[in-house]
Design a protein around this motif. Structure first.
Motif, PDB file in Angstrom:
ATOM      1  N   SER A 141     -48.770  -9.103 -23.285  1.00 41.18           N
ATOM      2  CA  SER A 141     -49.231  -9.682 -22.019  1.00 41.18           C
ATOM      3  C   SER A 141     -48.095  -9.903 -21.033  1.00 41.18           C
ATOM      4  CB  SER A 141     -49.943 -11.016 -22.275  1.00 41.18           C
ATOM      5  OG  SER A 141     -51.043 -10.848 -23.131  1.00 41.18           O
ATOM      6  N   GLY A 142     -46.921  -9.361 -21.345  1.00 35.12           N
ATOM      7  CA  GLY A 142     -45.774  -9.534 -20.460  1.00 35.12           C
ATOM      8  C   GLY A 142     -44.874 -10.662 -20.938  1.00 35.12           C
ATOM      9  N   GLN A 143     -43.709 -10.744 -20.312  1.00 35.99           N
ATOM     10  CA  GLN A 143     -42.712 -11.749 -20.658  1.00 35.99           C
ATOM     11  C   GLN A 143     -42.145 -12.332 -19.376  1.00 35.99           C
ATOM     12  OE1 GLN A 143     -41.406 -14.034 -22.068  1.00 35.99           O
ATOM     13  NE2 GLN A 143     -39.703 -13.498 -23.408  1.00 35.99           N
ATOM     14  N   ASP A 144     -42.386 -13.649 -19.166  1.00 36.79           N
ATOM     15  CA  ASP A 144     -41.882 -14.286 -17.951  1.00 36.79           C
ATOM     16  C   ASP A 144     -40.528 -14.959 -18.161  1.00 36.79           C
ATOM     17  OD1 ASP A 144     -42.945 -16.243 -19.581  1.00 36.79           O
ATOM     18  OD2 ASP A 144     -43.896 -17.362 -17.967  1.00 36.79           O
ATOM     19  N   TRP A 145     -40.082 -15.079 -19.416  1.00 32.89           N
ATOM     20  CA  TRP A 145     -38.724 -15.532 -19.688  1.00 32.89           C
ATOM     21  C   TRP A 145     -37.809 -14.312 -19.805  1.00 32.89           C
ATOM     22  CZ3 TRP A 145     -37.579 -20.117 -18.437  1.00 32.89           C
ATOM     23  CH2 TRP A 145     -38.417 -21.207 -18.685  1.00 32.89           C
ATOM     24  N   GLY A 146     -36.556 -14.554 -20.119  1.00 38.89           N
ATOM     25  CA  GLY A 146     -35.639 -13.454 -20.330  1.00 38.89           C
ATOM     26  C   GLY A 146     -36.101 -12.590 -21.493  1.00 38.89           C
ATOM     27  N   LEU A 147     -35.821 -11.312 -21.422  1.00 37.18           N
ATOM     28  CA  LEU A 147     -36.267 -10.403 -22.477  1.00 37.18           C
ATOM     29  C   LEU A 147     -35.310 -10.384 -23.663  1.00 37.18           C
ATOM     30  CD1 LEU A 147     -38.318  -8.258 -23.367  1.00 37.18           C
ATOM     31  CD2 LEU A 147     -36.887  -6.548 -22.234  1.00 37.18           C
ATOM     32  N   PHE A 148     -34.025 -10.552 -23.400  1.00 36.46           N
ATOM     33  CA  PHE A 148     -33.020 -10.355 -24.450  1.00 36.46           C
ATOM     34  C   PHE A 148     -32.754 -11.660 -25.206  1.00 36.46           C
ATOM     35  CE2 PHE A 148     -31.850  -7.302 -20.989  1.00 36.46           C
ATOM     36  CZ  PHE A 148     -32.433  -6.198 -21.603  1.00 36.46           C
ATOM     37  N   ARG A 149     -33.831 -12.247 -25.725  1.00 41.74           N
ATOM     38  CA  ARG A 149     -33.740 -13.507 -26.455  1.00 41.74           C
ATOM     39  C   ARG A 149     -33.640 -13.269 -27.963  1.00 41.74           C
ATOM     40  NH1 ARG A 149     -38.078 -17.828 -24.699  1.00 41.74           N
ATOM     41  NH2 ARG A 149     -36.533 -19.115 -25.769  1.00 41.74           N
ATOM     42  N   ASN A 150     -33.210 -12.096 -28.355  1.00 43.06           N
ATOM     43  CA  ASN A 150     -33.170 -11.729 -29.769  1.00 43.06           C
ATOM     44  C   ASN A 150     -32.494 -12.780 -30.645  1.00 43.06           C
ATOM     45  OD1 ASN A 150     -33.224  -9.545 -27.800  1.00 43.06           O
ATOM     46  ND2 ASN A 150     -33.336  -8.137 -29.518  1.00 43.06           N
ATOM     47  N   PRO A 151     -31.353 -13.382 -30.223  1.00 45.66           N
ATOM     48  CA  PRO A 151     -30.738 -14.418 -31.063  1.00 45.66           C
ATOM     49  C   PRO A 151     -31.603 -15.668 -31.221  1.00 45.66           C
ATOM     50  CG  PRO A 151     -29.159 -13.547 -29.472  1.00 45.66           C
ATOM     51  CD  PRO A 151     -30.507 -13.045 -29.060  1.00 45.66           C
ATOM     52  N   ASP A 152     -32.495 -15.919 -30.278  1.00 46.70           N
ATOM     53  CA  ASP A 152     -33.315 -17.125 -30.340  1.00 46.70           C
ATOM     54  C   ASP A 152     -34.212 -17.148 -31.564  1.00 46.70           C
ATOM     55  OD1 ASP A 152     -32.264 -16.896 -27.767  1.00 46.70           O
ATOM     56  OD2 ASP A 152     -33.964 -17.916 -26.825  1.00 46.70           O
ATOM     57  N   TRP A 153     -34.541 -15.978 -32.076  1.00 42.10           N
ATOM     58  CA  TRP A 153     -35.531 -15.916 -33.155  1.00 42.10           C
ATOM     59  C   TRP A 153     -34.887 -15.988 -34.535  1.00 42.10           C
ATOM     60  CZ3 TRP A 153     -38.149 -17.359 -29.651  1.00 42.10           C
ATOM     61  CH2 TRP A 153     -38.321 -16.685 -28.433  1.00 42.10           C
ATOM     62  N   PHE A 154     -33.564 -16.062 -34.594  1.00 50.85           N
ATOM     63  CA  PHE A 154     -32.909 -16.231 -35.891  1.00 50.85           C
ATOM     64  C   PHE A 154     -33.334 -17.542 -36.546  1.00 50.85           C
ATOM     65  CE2 PHE A 154     -29.407 -17.795 -38.541  1.00 50.85           C
ATOM     66  CZ  PHE A 154     -29.290 -16.740 -39.436  1.00 50.85           C
ATOM     67  N   GLY A 155     -33.393 -18.604 -35.768  1.00 52.87           N
ATOM     68  CA  GLY A 155     -33.754 -19.907 -36.320  1.00 52.87           C
ATOM     69  C   GLY A 155     -35.150 -19.941 -36.916  1.00 52.87           C
ATOM     70  N   PRO A 156     -36.195 -19.551 -36.155  1.00 51.38           N
ATOM     71  CA  PRO A 156     -37.535 -19.522 -36.751  1.00 51.38           C
ATOM     72  C   PRO A 156     -37.634 -18.630 -37.983  1.00 51.38           C
ATOM     73  CG  PRO A 156     -37.693 -19.394 -34.363  1.00 51.38           C
ATOM     74  CD  PRO A 156     -36.231 -19.309 -34.697  1.00 51.38           C
ATOM     75  N   HIS A 157     -37.002 -17.459 -37.940  1.00 49.12           N
ATOM     76  CA  HIS A 157     -37.037 -16.583 -39.112  1.00 49.12           C
ATOM     77  C   HIS A 157     -36.363 -17.253 -40.318  1.00 49.12           C
ATOM     78  CE1 HIS A 157     -38.755 -13.381 -36.869  1.00 49.12           C
ATOM     79  NE2 HIS A 157     -37.662 -13.017 -36.231  1.00 49.12           N
TER      80      HIS A 157
END
Length: 660
Positions: free
Chosen positions: A341-357
């Motif tokens: 559905s699109g992304q209204d925040w920054g796209l390159f948030r790849n490091p952000d998902w280390f914590g949830p994973h």
């Protein structure tokens, strides 16, 4: 009857003998706070996990060095320090609480390297941590002075989230804090905790979920117990913590759920829903994968319980596995997500998902989480390697004030979770085939070379994303649709669904869609076909529904990422039209028009084939927008003013997209 429990996940953590951990030995906190008695089993860690923990710790130290370089004295009191301007809102408080919490982590835990961080641990405490804490304590509503905008911080929609960071981290280093800081932090935390405890969790499903808010508000109640276990409000804080946690990710079906959580049926605890029954959620008006990861806010509170030798409430895992399952289907090889559905925040948030994973690997027992965390970590390290000062993100890659500082704090929590886990499942399985989420109005098909998505909810959007490190396609919210603009109008006509059919089997889906551009102005008959072999077919026919004067037709849009410094791109795109190559440097603004090409090839990796000549345009971006640079490829483009009669066919195209 299904029962949720942390007992199996955490039993080993609670019962093993504490090892001799050398400099990693944890203090037994003073009697006025919850004793911090859980030690980190460094000696018990498997080799690969110890190696990953070391890599994460190094990344934390580098990020700390960058952030320390931005610290400065408060103009109104040079004994106090902060990162930002002195103001009372989120963008000026949250960066400071996240940073000082991360610095307290480094002061207490890990094999600290002052050569990386830039100063010895004692100096970190005396000259950085304490001046920052005193600034935050002084300028809180329970303090003695306002910030420089004339207002104190606190009692705000998110201030409990900011306060929990410094409260939790102060618990880590309690024995080394002076009396005035201890008293001040306990006062800040208790004030924010009482405010949350004396309110009710909100609920909303459409457009703006309250899941994230409830999850972040829950944290302060957990931290209040850590700092003031003998307070008369402790029982209320504990019961309200459980209430706010379980409220965060309830869905409509939970009103009738018989599952038992923390000794009571979920139906008896139901106060309203924040997510759809298919475990998607909406925020910012779209189904938003980023906000589906916010279970990590409340789940991180498991650390508070593990590190104080208490059993965590079962509510922390309720519905989390199913939400996370959706995220796994959205995951990409680069460690990021596909955004249907699109992304209204920054796209390159790849490091952000280390914590949830990592939280799902350690506390959720998910067999896919470790491998997904490794993809995020690899992206983080590549990003950080670009900056001599240690910053993870380049300035062009974010616009949210807490982006850099949140990573320091979340990586600290992830490291603690990793170091305290005794076993992690690492048995990933590739997600292939169709996943249909009717409540969220999204369908996607994962194939070996491509991921196809279609959204027919608040955003109408269709895309074929390359299933590789360079995803090529940007989540432009007009992907697959584009726009039409009338003469003498600046804005495009709104596109609305008039009729739709979405059908699928296990490995393919088909969409037949009738759109109206404007109120009865132009009809678009569109078909999308997602095939099991990765081919993506797009077909469109535009017909005037009345006599109309058009200024621009730009349909069949495919957003093409072309960012100057992204780790998995080259800073340019090579676009070949029937073999004739055009080099499009990032942010060059180059325009390429062509009315005869039948084949488009981008970087020998993304090809588009048509039986008939296309009237196309490739428009290079001039600058990043929303922290990414997106070129625009229109499969049909006509920028000349024209008039059309009622019933007249304006244009047609029929293409096949293949990711190589």
């Amino acid at each position: 009857m299904k029962t949720y429990s942390f007992a199996i996940v955490l039993i080993a953590m609670f019962t093993h003998s504490l090892p001799d951990t050398g400099m990693e030995e944890i203090h037994a906190a003073a009697g006025e706070v919850m004793p911090l008695t859980f030690a980190i089993p460094l000696e018990n860690a498997e080799g690969i996990r110890a190696e990953i923990a070391d890599r994460v710790y190094t990344a934390i130290q580098k990020q700390a060095r960058y952030l320390l370089g931005t610290l400065h004295p408060w103009a109104e009191d040079e004994t106090l320090m902060l990162l930002t301007e002195s103001r009372s809102g989120e963008h000026w408080i949250r960066p400071n609480t996240g940073t000082v919490a991360g610095l307290m982590f480094l002061y207490r835990f890990g094999l600290y390297d002052e050569a990386i961080v830039g100063l010895p641990r004692p100096v970190l405490l005396e000259q950085k941590i304490l001046p920052m804490l005193r600034y935050l304590i002084t300028t809180h509503v329970t303090g003695t002075r306002p910030t420089s905008d004339g207002k104190p911080w606190g009692d705000a929609w998110q201030s409990a989230h900011w306060a929990h960071m410094i409260g939790r981290a102060c618990w880590w280093i309690w024995n080394d804090l002076p009396a005035d800081v201890r008293e001040g932090i306990r006062r800040v935390v208790a004030h924010e905790a009482d405010r949350i405890a004396n309110s009710e969790p909100p609920h909303q499903i459409q457009n703006d979920t309250k899941a994230e808010e409830n999850a972040w508000n829950a944290q302060i109640l957990s931290v209040a117990v850590l700092l003031s276990p003998d307070a008369p409000n402790r029982k209320k804080w504990e019961s309200d913590f459980q209430k706010w946690v379980i409220s965060s990710f309830l869905r409509p079906a939970d009103e009738q759920a018989t599952a038992v959580v923390d000794g009571r049926p979920v139906s008896a605890q139901f106060t309203g829903a924040n997510i759809y029954d298919d475990f998607t959620l909406e925020n910012h008006g779209i189904v938003h994968p980023d906000y589906m990861s916010t279970f990590s806010l409340s789940l991180s509170c498991v650390l508070d319980f593990v590190m104080s030798n208490r059993k965590a409430p079962d509510a922390l895992l309720y519905n989390v596995a199913d939400i996370y399952e959706n995220l796994k289907w959205f995951s990409l090889p680069d460690g990021g997500f596909v955004y249907p559905s699109g992304q209204d925040w920054g796209l390159f948030r790849n490091p952000d998902w280390f914590g949830p994973h990592m939280l799902m690997a350690t506390y959720g027992g998910d067999p896919d989480a470790w491998s997904l965390a490794m993809k995020s970590l690899e992206a983080l390290e590549k990003m950080q390697a670009r900056s001599p000062d240690g910053a993870i993100y380049l300035s062009e890659e974010y616009f949210f004030a807490s982006t850099q500082t949140d990573r320091l704090y979340s990586l600290s929590l992830a490291w603690l979770a990793l170091r305290q886990s005794l076993s992690i499942q690492d048995q990933p399985t590739e997600k292939n085939g169709v996943r249909r989420l009717d409540a969220g109005k999204i369908i996607l098909n994962r194939t070996e070379k491509a991921i196809h998505t279609f959204s027919w909810g608040t955003k109408i959007m269709a895309q074929c994303v390359a299933h590789r490190l360079d995803r090529i396609v940007s989540p432009h919210q007009r992907n697959g649709i584009g726009w039409i603009r009338l003469q003498n109008e600046e804005k495009p006509l709104p596109a609305q669904i008039h009729d739709i059919s979405v059908t699928n089997d296990a490995n393919s889906f088909q969409v037949r869609l009738t759109l109206h551009h404007g109120d009865g102005a132009i009809r678009a008959d569109i078909e999308y076909q997602s095939n099991a072999d990765g081919r993506w077919q797009m077909k469109e026919k535009l017909t005037a529904l009345k006599a109309i004067a058009v200024a621009e037709i730009a349909t069949g849009l495919i957003g093409i990422l072309n960012h100057p410094h992204w780790i998995y791109e080259t800073g340019e795109r090579r676009v070949a039209l029937d073999g004739q190559e055009h080099m499009i440097p990032a942010c060059s603004g180059i325009l390429v028009d062509n009315d005869s090409a039948k084949e488009i090839l981008i970087d020998d990796a993304f090809s588009i084939h048509s039986a008939k000549p296309l009237s196309l345009r490739y428009a290079g971006a001039t600058k990043p927008e929303r922290a990414r640079a997106t070129d625009e490829l229109f499969l049909h483009y006509d920028g000349q003013e024209k008039t059309w009669r009622e019933g007249e066919v304006i244009s047609e195209y029929d293409v096949c997209v293949i990711c190589r």
